[in-house]
Scaffold this active site. Structure first.
Site, PDB file in Angstrom:
ATOM      1  N   TYR A 192     -16.219  16.872 -15.999  1.00 25.69           N
ATOM      2  CA  TYR A 192     -16.733  15.505 -15.925  1.00 25.69           C
ATOM      3  C   TYR A 192     -17.766  15.422 -14.789  1.00 25.69           C
ATOM      4  O   TYR A 192     -17.517  15.898 -13.672  1.00 25.69           O
ATOM      5  CB  TYR A 192     -15.561  14.558 -15.674  1.00 25.69           C
ATOM      6  CG  TYR A 192     -15.976  13.157 -15.313  1.00 25.69           C
ATOM      7  CD1 TYR A 192     -16.790  12.419 -16.157  1.00 25.69           C
ATOM      8  CD2 TYR A 192     -15.549  12.581 -14.126  1.00 25.69           C
ATOM      9  CE1 TYR A 192     -17.178  11.138 -15.821  1.00 25.69           C
ATOM     10  CE2 TYR A 192     -15.933  11.290 -13.794  1.00 25.69           C
ATOM     11  CZ  TYR A 192     -16.749  10.581 -14.641  1.00 25.69           C
ATOM     12  OH  TYR A 192     -17.132   9.312 -14.303  1.00 25.69           O
ATOM     13  N   ASP A 201      -7.306  19.247 -14.717  1.00 26.62           N
ATOM     14  CA  ASP A 201      -7.579  17.871 -15.115  1.00 26.62           C
ATOM     15  C   ASP A 201      -7.201  17.778 -16.586  1.00 26.62           C
ATOM     16  O   ASP A 201      -7.892  18.325 -17.457  1.00 26.62           O
ATOM     17  CB  ASP A 201      -9.067  17.550 -14.887  1.00 26.62           C
ATOM     18  CG  ASP A 201      -9.385  16.086 -15.196  1.00 26.62           C
ATOM     19  OD1 ASP A 201      -8.686  15.491 -16.036  1.00 26.62           O
ATOM     20  OD2 ASP A 201     -10.347  15.558 -14.607  1.00 26.62           O
ATOM     21  N   LYS A 226      -8.065   6.668 -19.326  1.00 29.71           N
ATOM     22  CA  LYS A 226      -8.329   7.158 -20.689  1.00 29.71           C
ATOM     23  C   LYS A 226      -7.080   7.008 -21.568  1.00 29.71           C
ATOM     24  O   LYS A 226      -6.641   5.904 -21.796  1.00 29.71           O
ATOM     25  CB  LYS A 226      -8.833   8.594 -20.607  1.00 29.71           C
ATOM     26  CG  LYS A 226      -9.899   8.817 -19.531  1.00 29.71           C
ATOM     27  CD  LYS A 226     -11.149   8.001 -19.789  1.00 29.71           C
ATOM     28  CE  LYS A 226     -12.283   8.428 -18.910  1.00 29.71           C
ATOM     29  NZ  LYS A 226     -12.761   7.534 -17.898  1.00 29.71           N
ATOM     30  N   ARG A 277       0.849  -1.200   0.000  1.00 32.54           N
ATOM     31  CA  ARG A 277       0.000   0.000   0.000  1.00 32.54           C
ATOM     32  C   ARG A 277       0.881   1.245   0.000  1.00 32.54           C
ATOM     33  O   ARG A 277       0.571   2.257  -0.606  1.00 32.54           O
ATOM     34  CB  ARG A 277      -0.966   0.009   1.188  1.00 32.54           C
ATOM     35  CG  ARG A 277      -1.706   1.329   1.326  1.00 32.54           C
ATOM     36  CD  ARG A 277      -2.935   1.308   2.241  1.00 32.54           C
ATOM     37  NE  ARG A 277      -2.877   0.399   3.348  1.00 32.54           N
ATOM     38  CZ  ARG A 277      -2.127   0.581   4.455  1.00 32.54           C
ATOM     39  NH1 ARG A 277      -1.360   1.645   4.582  1.00 32.54           N
ATOM     40  NH2 ARG A 277      -2.147  -0.314   5.413  1.00 32.54           N
TER      41      ARG A 277
END
Ligand SMILES: Cc1ncc(COP(=O)(O)O)c(C=O)c1O
Length: 394
Positions: A111, A184, A209, A58
């Site tokens: 978005y 972004d 993406k 982690r």
């Protein structure tokens, strides 16, 4: 995987850095490709005798480190931290750097999931949210001078209308008022646009993406130069744990290697598709939104801010309305009706009913007759022929 190794490629072009930075051959075997370190924990040589700082996956995993170094280098940034999704990266960036009582100024064409996270999670937590057309710099300045905002949140090109915000001009205004600018950069990708070079404070990605590029991984990243912010983001990343798996990181590494090549082809195909759509009669196609078209209101800014293309997303409004939009996306044969974007295969969707359904009734609501097309890297003539037959069957 060291800073010195990456420094070897700092003078190289993006396409070279994408393939070599962070990709030191495995020291044990010489494997040229970074292995998938599918391990949750690492042997300690005596208590806290960590090998290369590795204790628990982690906190740190070599496959993830490899991707982080590769992405930072491609971006020309000091640091990149990757996450299990784009929204996880936005969540951790904001939660680690703002507190209840702080304010965020958000573009009105972002978005839908970003808006949902802010409006439904951060606002109840006590964060102030104002939504406006942030391409309008005068309005942005008026807002910033009336109230202190911690961040202006910019998405350019935006999702789904491809609005273009002038990053450098926004930074100039925002920094005057002590406000940070977060960009972004998912739609442009680092192949076309470098917000940090324009003065932005931090960049976020949905690597799902263009960076992943093959519609086979969900991921995100925060990219930045400021060490203090990096420490805060890294702390919450480890404390909350929304990290990508080693396999996700490996897919991101593989995707990023070919980003430059793919995004240039996406952009060339998208321009051809947009020009063809714009040449259709007005009683079929009401409006085409693509920053590469001179008719797009943000074309001039995009032409100097984006380098090597305008991206692979084209949005189009159908004159025959919302029901026709739904029939159109159902009639394509090469374009797959699906959410998401940025993969090698062309996708098509109706934002109002699909990706942006969560913003219905808000200031972010999108036109019901809008169709968003993620233009893939297939043959452009085949793509245009597919759109043509689908329009003819309406
Ligand atoms: C511009 C943009 N930012 C962020 C996200 C969220 O990314 P993810 O789906 O990887 O959480 C998306 C997803 O579509 C997006 O289009």
């Amino acid at each position: 995987m060291s800073a010195e190794y990456n420094a070897k490629f700092a003078q190289n072009a993006l396409a070279t850095r994408a393939i070599h930075a962070g990709q030191e051959p495995d020291p044990t075997t010489g494997a040229v490709v970074t292995p998938i370190f599918a391990t949750s924990t690492f042997k300690q040589d005596g208590v806290l005798g960590l090998r290369g700082g590795h204790d628990y996956s982690r906190s740190i995993n070599p496959t993830r480190t490899s991707f982080d170094e590769q992405l930072a280098s491609v971006e020309g940034a000091k640091y990149a931290l990757s996450f299990s999704s784009g929204l996880a990266s936005i969540d951790v960036l904001l939660r680690s750097t703002i507190k209840p009582g702080d304010n965020i100024l958000l573009g009105n064409d972002v978005y839908g999931g970003t808006y949902r996270l802010l409006a439904k999670v951060f606002v109840p937590w006590g964060v102030g949210l104002d939504v406006m057309d942030i391409t309008d710099l005068k309005a942005v300045e008026a807002a910033l001078s009336s109230k202190h905002y911690e961040y202006v949140w910019v998405e350019t090109p935006s999702n789904p209308l491809l609005n273009i915000t002038d990053i450098a001009a926004t930074v100039e205004v925002a920094h005057k008022y002590g406000t940070k600018v977060a960009v972004d950069n998912t739609f442009a990708s680092p192949a076309l646009q470098h917000p940090l070079d324009e003065g932005a404070d931090v960049v976020v990605y949905s690597t799902t993406k263009y960076i992943g590029g093959h519609s086979d991984v969900v991921g995100g990243a925060v990219v930045l130069n400021d060490e203090e912010t990096r420490e805060k983001v890294a702390f919450l990343q480890n404390a909350a744990g929304a990290v990508p798996s080693p396999f996700d990181s490996w897919l991101d590494i593989r995707g990023l290697k070919t980003l430059d090549l793919r995004v240039k082809r996406h952009s060339a195909n998208a321009l051809k598709v947009a020009e063809w759509l714009e040449s259709q009669p007005a009683d079929v196609i009401e409006r085409v939104w693509y920053p590469g078209l001179e008719s797009h209101p943000g074309h001039e800014i995009a032409a100097h801010q984006m380098h090597g293309g305008f991206g692979g997303i084209v949005s189009v409004q159908l004159a025959a309305g919302a029901e026709a939009a739904k029939r159109f996306v159902d009639h394509t044969q090469i374009f797959t009706l699906a959410e998401s974007l940025g993969g090698v295969e062309s996708l098509i969707e109706v934002p109002a009913a699909m990706t942006h359904a969560s913003v219905a009734g808000t200031t972010l609501q999108v036109p019901a007759n809008l169709v968003r097309i993620s233009v893939g890297i297939e043959n452009a003539d085949d793509l245009i022929a597919d759109l043509k037959q689908a329009l003819e069957r309406l």
